[in-house]
Design a protein around this motif. Structure first.
Motif, PDB file in Angstrom:
ATOM      1  N   THR A 125       0.831  -1.207   0.000  1.00 52.19           N
ATOM      2  CA  THR A 125       0.000   0.000   0.000  1.00 52.19           C
ATOM      3  C   THR A 125       0.864   1.254   0.000  1.00 52.19           C
ATOM      4  OG1 THR A 125      -1.775  -1.146   1.184  1.00 52.19           O
ATOM      5  CG2 THR A 125      -1.794   1.265   1.254  1.00 52.19           C
ATOM      6  N   GLN A 126       1.936   1.240   0.793  1.00 52.00           N
ATOM      7  CA  GLN A 126       2.843   2.387   0.845  1.00 52.00           C
ATOM      8  C   GLN A 126       3.604   2.572  -0.464  1.00 52.00           C
ATOM      9  OE1 GLN A 126       2.965   4.722   3.342  1.00 52.00           O
ATOM     10  NE2 GLN A 126       1.165   3.543   3.949  1.00 52.00           N
ATOM     11  N   VAL A 127       3.995   1.485  -1.094  1.00 49.26           N
ATOM     12  CA  VAL A 127       4.694   1.575  -2.378  1.00 49.26           C
ATOM     13  C   VAL A 127       3.789   2.220  -3.425  1.00 49.26           C
ATOM     14  CG1 VAL A 127       5.662   0.245  -4.295  1.00 49.26           C
ATOM     15  CG2 VAL A 127       6.259  -0.341  -1.934  1.00 49.26           C
ATOM     16  N   ILE A 128       2.523   1.801  -3.460  1.00 51.45           N
ATOM     17  CA  ILE A 128       1.564   2.386  -4.408  1.00 51.45           C
ATOM     18  C   ILE A 128       1.388   3.878  -4.136  1.00 51.45           C
ATOM     19  CG2 ILE A 128      -0.852   2.377  -5.139  1.00 51.45           C
ATOM     20  CD1 ILE A 128      -0.827  -0.667  -4.578  1.00 51.45           C
ATOM     21  N   LYS A 129       1.285   4.223  -2.852  1.00 52.02           N
ATOM     22  CA  LYS A 129       1.150   5.638  -2.486  1.00 52.02           C
ATOM     23  C   LYS A 129       2.383   6.430  -2.920  1.00 52.02           C
ATOM     24  CE  LYS A 129       2.118   7.187   1.607  1.00 52.02           C
ATOM     25  NZ  LYS A 129       2.130   7.421   3.071  1.00 52.02           N
ATOM     26  N   LEU A 130       3.570   5.857  -2.712  1.00 49.92           N
ATOM     27  CA  LEU A 130       4.803   6.561  -3.060  1.00 49.92           C
ATOM     28  C   LEU A 130       4.978   6.709  -4.568  1.00 49.92           C
ATOM     29  CD1 LEU A 130       7.377   5.199  -0.472  1.00 49.92           C
ATOM     30  CD2 LEU A 130       6.398   7.476  -0.606  1.00 49.92           C
ATOM     31  N   LEU A 131       4.482   5.755  -5.339  1.00 57.31           N
ATOM     32  CA  LEU A 131       4.528   5.902  -6.794  1.00 57.31           C
ATOM     33  C   LEU A 131       3.681   7.091  -7.241  1.00 57.31           C
ATOM     34  CD1 LEU A 131       4.345   2.157  -7.897  1.00 57.31           C
ATOM     35  CD2 LEU A 131       6.320   3.689  -8.066  1.00 57.31           C
ATOM     36  N   ALA A 132       2.529   7.254  -6.589  1.00 48.36           N
ATOM     37  CA  ALA A 132       1.686   8.416  -6.899  1.00 48.36           C
ATOM     38  C   ALA A 132       2.384   9.708  -6.487  1.00 48.36           C
ATOM     39  CB  ALA A 132       0.334   8.282  -6.190  1.00 48.36           C
ATOM     40  N   TYR A 133       2.999   9.709  -5.290  1.00 48.11           N
ATOM     41  CA  TYR A 133       3.767  10.869  -4.846  1.00 48.11           C
ATOM     42  C   TYR A 133       4.901  11.181  -5.822  1.00 48.11           C
ATOM     43  CZ  TYR A 133       1.884  11.552  -0.099  1.00 48.11           C
ATOM     44  OH  TYR A 133       1.095  11.846   0.981  1.00 48.11           O
ATOM     45  N   SER A 134       5.557  10.139  -6.308  1.00 48.86           N
ATOM     46  CA  SER A 134       6.684  10.334  -7.215  1.00 48.86           C
ATOM     47  C   SER A 134       6.252  11.053  -8.482  1.00 48.86           C
ATOM     48  CB  SER A 134       7.303   8.977  -7.572  1.00 48.86           C
ATOM     49  OG  SER A 134       7.832   8.350  -6.433  1.00 48.86           O
ATOM     50  N   LEU A 135       5.116  10.656  -9.023  1.00 46.19           N
ATOM     51  CA  LEU A 135       4.599  11.326 -10.211  1.00 46.19           C
ATOM     52  C   LEU A 135       4.302  12.788  -9.920  1.00 46.19           C
ATOM     53  CD1 LEU A 135       3.602  11.199 -13.131  1.00 46.19           C
ATOM     54  CD2 LEU A 135       1.370  10.439 -12.259  1.00 46.19           C
ATOM     55  N   TYR A 136       3.684  13.036  -8.768  1.00 43.97           N
ATOM     56  CA  TYR A 136       3.356  14.407  -8.363  1.00 43.97           C
ATOM     57  C   TYR A 136       4.624  15.252  -8.222  1.00 43.97           C
ATOM     58  CZ  TYR A 136       1.750  18.178  -5.257  1.00 43.97           C
ATOM     59  OH  TYR A 136       1.479  19.403  -4.687  1.00 43.97           O
ATOM     60  N   PHE A 137       5.636  14.722  -7.533  1.00 48.18           N
ATOM     61  CA  PHE A 137       6.867  15.481  -7.329  1.00 48.18           C
ATOM     62  C   PHE A 137       7.640  15.674  -8.628  1.00 48.18           C
ATOM     63  CE2 PHE A 137       6.920  13.915  -2.703  1.00 48.18           C
ATOM     64  CZ  PHE A 137       6.327  15.085  -2.257  1.00 48.18           C
ATOM     65  N   LEU A 138       7.534  14.721  -9.562  1.00 50.46           N
ATOM     66  CA  LEU A 138       8.197  14.884 -10.860  1.00 50.46           C
ATOM     67  C   LEU A 138       7.522  15.967 -11.685  1.00 50.46           C
ATOM     68  CD1 LEU A 138       8.928  11.161 -11.796  1.00 50.46           C
ATOM     69  CD2 LEU A 138      10.637  12.961 -11.366  1.00 50.46           C
ATOM     70  N   VAL A 139       6.192  15.983 -11.668  1.00 53.35           N
ATOM     71  CA  VAL A 139       5.453  17.006 -12.423  1.00 53.35           C
ATOM     72  C   VAL A 139       5.797  18.397 -11.911  1.00 53.35           C
ATOM     73  CG1 VAL A 139       3.156  17.942 -12.887  1.00 53.35           C
ATOM     74  CG2 VAL A 139       3.568  15.484 -13.107  1.00 53.35           C
ATOM     75  N   LEU A 140       5.865  18.539 -10.575  1.00 47.93           N
ATOM     76  CA  LEU A 140       6.198  19.841  -9.977  1.00 47.93           C
ATOM     77  C   LEU A 140       7.710  20.080  -9.916  1.00 47.93           C
ATOM     78  CD1 LEU A 140       3.682  20.060  -6.995  1.00 47.93           C
ATOM     79  CD2 LEU A 140       3.497  21.096  -9.249  1.00 47.93           C
ATOM     80  N   TRP A 141       8.476  19.074 -10.280  1.00 51.80           N
ATOM     81  CA  TRP A 141       9.924  19.058 -10.195  1.00 51.80           C
ATOM     82  C   TRP A 141      10.401  19.433  -8.787  1.00 51.80           C
ATOM     83  CZ3 TRP A 141      13.116  16.157 -12.131  1.00 51.80           C
ATOM     84  CH2 TRP A 141      14.502  16.394 -12.082  1.00 51.80           C
ATOM     85  N   ARG A 142      10.154  18.482  -7.884  1.00 53.98           N
ATOM     86  CA  ARG A 142      10.610  18.570  -6.502  1.00 53.98           C
ATOM     87  C   ARG A 142      11.560  17.390  -6.256  1.00 53.98           C
ATOM     88  NH1 ARG A 142       8.297  22.916  -7.037  1.00 53.98           N
ATOM     89  NH2 ARG A 142       6.457  23.624  -5.856  1.00 53.98           N
ATOM     90  N   PRO A 143      12.752  17.405  -6.853  1.00 56.74           N
ATOM     91  CA  PRO A 143      13.640  16.237  -6.789  1.00 56.74           C
ATOM     92  C   PRO A 143      14.102  15.892  -5.380  1.00 56.74           C
ATOM     93  CG  PRO A 143      14.789  18.133  -7.704  1.00 56.74           C
ATOM     94  CD  PRO A 143      13.344  18.509  -7.636  1.00 56.74           C
ATOM     95  N   ILE A 144      14.315  16.910  -4.531  1.00 53.89           N
ATOM     96  CA  ILE A 144      14.773  16.615  -3.172  1.00 53.89           C
ATOM     97  C   ILE A 144      13.672  15.911  -2.387  1.00 53.89           C
ATOM     98  CG2 ILE A 144      15.596  17.618  -1.015  1.00 53.89           C
ATOM     99  CD1 ILE A 144      16.841  19.871  -2.632  1.00 53.89           C
ATOM    100  N   LYS A 145      12.437  16.392  -2.521  1.00 50.15           N
ATOM    101  CA  LYS A 145      11.321  15.753  -1.825  1.00 50.15           C
ATOM    102  C   LYS A 145      11.113  14.330  -2.321  1.00 50.15           C
ATOM    103  CE  LYS A 145       8.790  19.919  -0.509  1.00 50.15           C
ATOM    104  NZ  LYS A 145       7.553  20.730  -0.666  1.00 50.15           N
ATOM    105  N   LEU A 146      11.267  14.125  -3.617  1.00 54.95           N
ATOM    106  CA  LEU A 146      11.134  12.785  -4.185  1.00 54.95           C
ATOM    107  C   LEU A 146      12.168  11.849  -3.556  1.00 54.95           C
ATOM    108  CD1 LEU A 146       9.985  10.801  -6.250  1.00 54.95           C
ATOM    109  CD2 LEU A 146      11.577  11.747  -7.942  1.00 54.95           C
ATOM    110  N   LYS A 147      13.392  12.318  -3.474  1.00 59.44           N
ATOM    111  CA  LYS A 147      14.460  11.509  -2.873  1.00 59.44           C
ATOM    112  C   LYS A 147      14.188  11.241  -1.402  1.00 59.44           C
ATOM    113  CE  LYS A 147      19.432  11.642  -1.895  1.00 59.44           C
ATOM    114  NZ  LYS A 147      20.680  12.452  -2.049  1.00 59.44           N
ATOM    115  N   MET A 148      13.683  12.253  -0.695  1.00 59.95           N
ATOM    116  CA  MET A 148      13.504  12.122   0.748  1.00 59.95           C
ATOM    117  C   MET A 148      12.379  11.159   1.115  1.00 59.95           C
ATOM    118  SD  MET A 148      15.885  13.821   2.210  1.00 59.95           S
ATOM    119  CE  MET A 148      15.591  14.529   3.812  1.00 59.95           C
TER     120      MET A 148
END
Length: 310
Positions: free
Chosen positions: A272-295
């Motif tokens: 469940t957390q992996v699925i949530k993080l994949l969604a977060y990853s897409l969001y952070f990539l669209v907004l280009w938040r690379p540090i948040k994505l890494k964190m």
């Protein structure tokens, strides 16, 4: 109606480089009608002088504890909790410094559980601290055990008239009233959570594991300036929210799953957390938040593989 008995209550507030919010919180507490409470301010090694400035203004109203390091939300509250328990307070309360309270909120909360031995803790109804103060931020929480997910009830609801007093699965650390006899049995907050989230859900689960229930009381009302202690005042390349908060939130989620999700359900909770993080990853990539994505992914890994000390 006030309770026949008025047990002593210690209200613990953490200050960290935030004079304005803590000042507002203390000024609102000064208007409370409950006659038997003490405000305890723990300054978490503020570097801006705000702790001493607050002490100068409120030394006749609050007791001040100065930490020699930033111990986070959990460690700071534990300093206050230890003092309150040593002093013999019958109830202890964690209260965020970016809140303001209604004058009767302590009375309402105490009334709600003082004569109910089966209840170990209670929380008030919490609105966003916006100009018209009518949108609900927190009204208790649900916990989905197999998924390791905690959810806030009624968040962003604009009409709270239908929200009723009830048992709740978990209580937010924003305003967490606990019977001292209960926290002596559970132990204090787990300091490895530090700051971010889930230390409150963890404590709620430990209280429930002892056989106590948790109560939500909507007649007790406070207002929360959400994110006052975790957001930057200015928008940077990564937005307003500090990337470390994303790290701690995700790490703490995985720590919580390790501690409270039954082994049989852990693979589902992790997936469940992996699925949530994949969604977060897409969001952070669209907004280009690379540090948040890494964190967030680092938080997932560190929490899952227990790179912290229990």
């Amino acid at each position: 109606m006030a309770a026949i008995t008025q047990p002593s209550v210690a209200i613990i507030i953490i200050n960290w480089n935030n004079f304005n919010d803590t000042q507002k919180c203390l000024n609102s507490l000064k208007k409370c009608d409950y006659p038997n409470f003490q405000s305890i301010v723990v300054d978490n090694d503020s570097q801006d002088g705000s702790g001493r400035k607050l002490e100068d203004e409120f030394k006749d109203f609050a007791y001040f504890i100065f930490s020699d390091s930033n111990r986070g939300f959990t460690g700071g509250n534990n300093l206050g909790l230890k003092y309150a328990l040593d002093q013999g307070f019958e109830y202890v309360m964690e209260l965020n410094n970016d809140t303001e309270v209604e004058p009767d909120f302590i009375t309402k909360l105490i009334d709600s559980i003082v004569d109910k031995p089966e209840y170990g803790a209670a929380q008030p109804l919490i609105y966003f601290n916006t100009p018209n103060r009518h949108i609900v931020w927190n009204a208790g929480g649900n916990y989905i055990r197999p998924l390791g997910i905690s959810q806030t009830k009624y968040k962003n609801v604009k009409d709270s008239r239908f929200i009723k007093a009830s048992e709740t699965d978990w209580i937010t650390g924003c305003a967490f009233l606990i019977k001292s006899e209960v926290i002596k049995k559970t132990g204090l907050l787990k300091e490895f959570y530090f700051f971010g989230s889930f230390e409150d859900v963890d404590l709620s689960m430990r209280i429930r594991n002892l056989g106590y229930k948790l109560w939500f009381e909507p007649s007790a009302v406070i207002y929360h300036s959400v994110g006052g202690s975790s957001k930057s005042k200015t928008k940077g390349k990564e937005g307003y929210l500090n990337p470390k908060v994303h790290y701690l939130t995700q790490r703490n989620q995985m720590i919580f799953i390790n501690h409270h999700t039954p082994t049989i359900f852990k693979p589902v909770a992790v997936l469940t957390q992996v699925i949530k993080l994949l969604a977060y990853s897409l969001y952070f990539l669209v907004l280009w938040r690379p540090i948040k994505l890494k964190m967030v992914w680092k938080g997932f890994k560190d929490g899952l593989f227990k790179t912290y000390h229990d």
